[in-house]
Design an enzyme around this catalytic site. Sequence first.
Site, PDB file in Angstrom:
ATOM      1  N   PRO A 197       1.117  -1.635  -0.021  1.00 30.53           N
ATOM      2  CA  PRO A 197      -0.162  -0.349  -0.049  1.00 30.53           C
ATOM      3  C   PRO A 197       0.377   1.319   0.028  1.00 30.53           C
ATOM      4  CG  PRO A 197       0.018  -0.645   2.661  1.00 30.53           C
ATOM      5  CD  PRO A 197       1.099  -1.441   1.009  1.00 30.53           C
ATOM      6  N   MET A 198       0.061   2.219   0.148  1.00 25.31           N
ATOM      7  CA  MET A 198       0.880   3.372  -0.065  1.00 25.31           C
ATOM      8  C   MET A 198       1.047   3.966   1.953  1.00 25.31           C
ATOM      9  SD  MET A 198      -1.451   6.630  -1.861  1.00 25.31           S
ATOM     10  CE  MET A 198      -0.363   7.277  -2.258  1.00 25.31           C
ATOM     11  N   GLU A 239       5.982   2.674  -9.975  1.00 27.73           N
ATOM     12  CA  GLU A 239       4.651   3.578  -9.962  1.00 27.73           C
ATOM     13  C   GLU A 239       4.442   2.867 -10.640  1.00 27.73           C
ATOM     14  OE1 GLU A 239       3.195   5.241  -7.260  1.00 27.73           O
ATOM     15  OE2 GLU A 239       4.553   6.243  -6.466  1.00 27.73           O
TER      16      GLU A 239
END
Length: 191
Positions: free
Chosen positions: A23-24, A95
Amino acid sequence: MINEGIERPKGAQRGSIEVICGPMFSGKTEELIRRLKRAQIAKLKVEIFKPATDIRYDATAVVSHDLNSIQSTPIETSSAILLLSSNTQVIGIDEAQFFDDELPNVCATLANKGIRVIVAGLDMDFKGNPFGPIPKLMAVAEFVTKITAVCVRCGAPASHSYRLVERQETFLLGEKESYEPRCRVCFNLDK
């Protein structure tokens, strides 16, 4: 034994795909930068790519939330990596969830040429669904490192990125004002 009887040319590199996901705020980019800097210390030819749309910290550098950075080449499509990676031994891609669905094929092509490909990205979107090309990359990778963040609600390991703003588009660049890491239980509390 697999590949028994297949001769490798002398000096040929063994290509591979490594995926760093989670996750972030889990440290994916930090781990990507760490691996790439180690490859540079080993005097390997390294190229780093990121989506041209990700300009949150810098237009060209890959930058972690802790502000560690490494220079990169922003690109629009994953196929550009094939054009910009001649004589490269290690390729980093940050990303990766923002790239097109051709990214797994690009990575496989590079690995088949003997290149070590290291990819970092979110494995799930803000709804908890598989995100972009990451699940397919995880399936074809030799190495997958799934890391967690810390749930801001309860302190448990967090595997989800909870969106704090009322926007429904899948692709929304943001930081702490837009997202927070949550464990499965806390993620599902506010759904």
